[in-house]
Enzyme design. Structure first.
Site, PDB file in Angstrom:
ATOM      1  NE  ARG A  36      59.169   2.541 103.171  1.00  0.00           N
ATOM      2  CZ  ARG A  36      58.153   2.587 102.324  1.00  0.00           C
ATOM      3  NH1 ARG A  36      58.011   1.636 101.428  1.00  0.00           N
ATOM      4  NH2 ARG A  36      57.278   3.567 102.386  1.00  0.00           N
ATOM      5  CE  LYS A 197      43.202  15.564  88.283  1.00  0.00           C
ATOM      6  NZ  LYS A 197      42.509  14.321  87.928  1.00  0.00           N
ATOM      7  N   GLY A 354      54.830  11.621  98.350  1.00  0.00           N
ATOM      8  CA  GLY A 354      55.735  11.002  97.386  1.00  0.00           C
ATOM      9  C   GLY A 354      56.443  12.010  96.493  1.00  0.00           C
ATOM     10  N   GLY A 377      50.859   7.763 102.462  1.00  0.00           N
ATOM     11  CA  GLY A 377      49.451   7.807 102.845  1.00  0.00           C
ATOM     12  C   GLY A 377      49.223   8.114 104.319  1.00  0.00           C
TER      13      GLY A 377
HETATM   14  P1  ADP Z   1      52.498  14.473  96.602  1.00  0.00           P
HETATM   15  O1  ADP Z   1      52.785  13.153  95.913  1.00  0.00           O
HETATM   16  O2  ADP Z   1      53.734  15.032  97.244  1.00  0.00           O
HETATM   17  O3  ADP Z   1      51.327  14.397  97.551  1.00  0.00           O
HETATM   18  P2  ADP Z   1      50.914  15.417  94.382  1.00  0.00           P
HETATM   19  O4  ADP Z   1      50.884  14.041  93.824  1.00  0.00           O
HETATM   20  O5  ADP Z   1      49.672  15.971  94.949  1.00  0.00           O
HETATM   21  O6  ADP Z   1      52.113  15.540  95.453  1.00  0.00           O
HETATM   22  O7  ADP Z   1      51.344  16.446  93.254  1.00  0.00           O
HETATM   23  C1  ADP Z   1      52.479  16.330  92.451  1.00  0.00           C
HETATM   24  C2  ADP Z   1      52.167  16.557  90.992  1.00  0.00           C
HETATM   25  O8  ADP Z   1      51.566  17.826  90.770  1.00  0.00           O
HETATM   26  C3  ADP Z   1      53.445  16.556  90.173  1.00  0.00           C
HETATM   27  O9  ADP Z   1      53.398  15.475  89.275  1.00  0.00           O
HETATM   28  C4  ADP Z   1      53.433  17.899  89.463  1.00  0.00           C
HETATM   29  O10 ADP Z   1      53.896  17.830  88.132  1.00  0.00           O
HETATM   30  C5  ADP Z   1      51.979  18.259  89.492  1.00  0.00           C
HETATM   31  N1  ADP Z   1      51.772  19.702  89.299  1.00  0.00           N
HETATM   32  C6  ADP Z   1      52.152  20.693  90.110  1.00  0.00           C
HETATM   33  N2  ADP Z   1      51.832  21.892  89.565  1.00  0.00           N
HETATM   34  C7  ADP Z   1      51.216  21.652  88.398  1.00  0.00           C
HETATM   35  C8  ADP Z   1      50.653  22.490  87.384  1.00  0.00           C
HETATM   36  N3  ADP Z   1      50.632  23.819  87.491  1.00  0.00           N
HETATM   37  N4  ADP Z   1      50.099  21.879  86.307  1.00  0.00           N
HETATM   38  C9  ADP Z   1      50.113  20.533  86.217  1.00  0.00           C
HETATM   39  N5  ADP Z   1      50.626  19.694  87.136  1.00  0.00           N
HETATM   40  C10 ADP Z   1      51.181  20.245  88.209  1.00  0.00           C
END
Ligand code: ADP
Ligand code: MG
Length: 396
Positions: A36, A197, A354, A377
């Site tokens: 950063r 999710k 992230g 965010g």
């Molecule tokens: P970002 O931080 O890039 O926005 P998210 O936090 O939404 O991404 O998602 C990342 C998480 O989703 C990871 O920890 C990954 O393990 C989880 N994940 C992805 N696919 C699955 C799955 N099929 N079952 C459980 N967890 C999953």
């Protein structure tokens, strides 16, 4: 573009208030990752070169309006000075007599760093009086903290309304990358949305469906869509209560002419663990006692075909549980393909989030992407189509 840059401003002899994000990871008073700090160097050097006096406004941690000594910005004086190869003065306040005196005594060619703006209760409240005090300390305001632009704070929004304002180099790079990906993209534009999710990404999905030509849904959230279409996903992570929502999103995609791409096959396992025994099955054949942890090879080749005919890819969220092998395979393969196409000049690739940034780094693909946003965010809110107050306040 709708905002001024440093090139549009007269900086010679001017006091330039620069909002930066130097919220770096620290251990025992030492910076463990200076990314950063490196990223604000071009802005500070350009201001100095133009004869301006950079005065840095920044937050660190979440002191919630109180003076928390562990969250002082003082330990960053040396690392910033080393990065910009210029002297950095420090003021233990960011307002009042001490701040005025420090600004008055700032020699040309030096940078002034103010103490953590979030030590002020008015910062996060976007207090008008605090913004006014900031504005009196400068002639020009430059925002180089895209990652803080989704918050309307005194140092990101309030002060921008009171002074001639512009985007710094990092903000400029971020805004033009994002504009090229969703604002006025080269089509076809494909969005990849994965992660755990659906519930955390509803606004994202609704916005993307209106803007992109193909929406690839992966990760745990794909399970919710599969289940909503009547497929039994066994013990997979799945938000069954969002089945109606998933069906509404799918219906809206038909209306807007956005092609929705769901996994056709999956890698399943009985436990969520490194190298757990796994098998590849069609999504309709997920065993009752198994969970989907990654997209299968057929799904991956489907995604690669989509990438081949795309001009732009925007990506948030891994396609599987990428932290544990072998469930990183789909994410790695898709990331590598996107990186190769980008290197060959065939694709514009923009990614953020992230876990996404971590996954793309792990895949060795991040370097070749057109732009990787580290804004977290703010990147997500921008992808959701929301107005970022810190950016809106810069509008020329
Ligand atoms: P970002 O931080 O890039 O926005 P998210 O936090 O939404 O991404 O998602 C990342 C998480 O989703 C990871 O920890 C990954 O393990 C989880 N994940 C992805 N696919 C699955 C799955 N099929 N079952 C459980 N967890 C999953
Ligand atoms: Mg995450």
């Amino acid at each position: 573009m709708g905002w001024n840059t440093l090139d549009d401003m007269d900086l010679n002899g001017k006091r330039v208030l620069v909002r930066v994000d130097i919220n770096v990871p620290m251990e025992d008073g030492r910076v463990t990752d200076d990314t950063r700090i490196q990223r604000i160097v071009p802005t500070l050097k350009d201001i100095l070169k133009a004869g301006g006096k950079p005065i840095l406004l920044a937050h660190f941690g979440r002191p919630k309006g109180k003076h928390v000594p562990e969250m002082s910005l003082r330990p960053l004086v040396e690392p910033i000075a080393a990065a910009i190869e210029a002297p950095v003065m420090f003021c233990a306040d960011c307002r009042g007599d001490a701040a005025r005196a420090a600004v008055g005594a700032l020699p040309e060619g030096s940078v002034l760093l103010f103490e953590n703006t979030r030590f002020q209760p008015g910062e996060e409240k976007n207090d008008a009086e605090l913004a006014e005090e900031f504005a009196e300390l400068g002639d020009v305001y430059c925002n180089d903290a895209f990652s803080a632009a989704h918050r309307a704070h005194a140092s990101t929004e309030g002060v921008a309304q009171l002074l001639p304002s512009c985007a710094g180099r990092l903000m400029e790079a971020e805004l033009s990358a994002l504009e090229s990906a969703l604002g006025d993209p080269e089509r076809p534009v494909v969005a990849v949305v994965g992660g755990a999710k659906v519930s955390t990404k509803l606004d994202l999905l609704s916005n993307l469906i209106e803007k992109v030509d193909v929406l690839v849904i992966g990760g745990g959230m794909a399970n919710t869509f599969l289940a909503a279409s009547g497929i039994d996903v066994g013990k997979s992570l799945c938000e069954h209560d969002l089945a109606d929502t998933a069906r509404e999103i799918a219906a809206k995609a038909v209306q807007t002419g956005c092609e929705l791409l769901l996994p056709r096959d999956a890698v399943v396992a009985r436990e969520f663990a490194e190298n757990a025994p796994s098998e590849t099955v069609k999504t309709e054949d997920v065993p009752d006692d198994a969970m989907i942890l990654d997209a299968g090879p057929d799904s991956v080749s489907h995604i690669l075909q989509v990438f081949e005919r795309a001009k732009t890819v925007i990506w948030n969220g891994p396609l599987g549980a990428f932290e544990i092998a072998p469930f990183d395979a789909a994410t790695n393969a898709a990331a590598k393909a996107a990186a190769d196409l980008t290197r060959a000049g065939k694709l514009i690739t923009v990614a953020g989030g992230g876990d996404t940034v971590a996954a793309l780094n792990k895949a060795g693909a991040a370097e070749d992407f057109t732009y990787i946003s580290t804004a977290g965010g703010a990147f997500l809110e921008w992808m959701e189509g929301k107005t970022l107050p810190g950016v809106a306040a810069l509008k020329a």
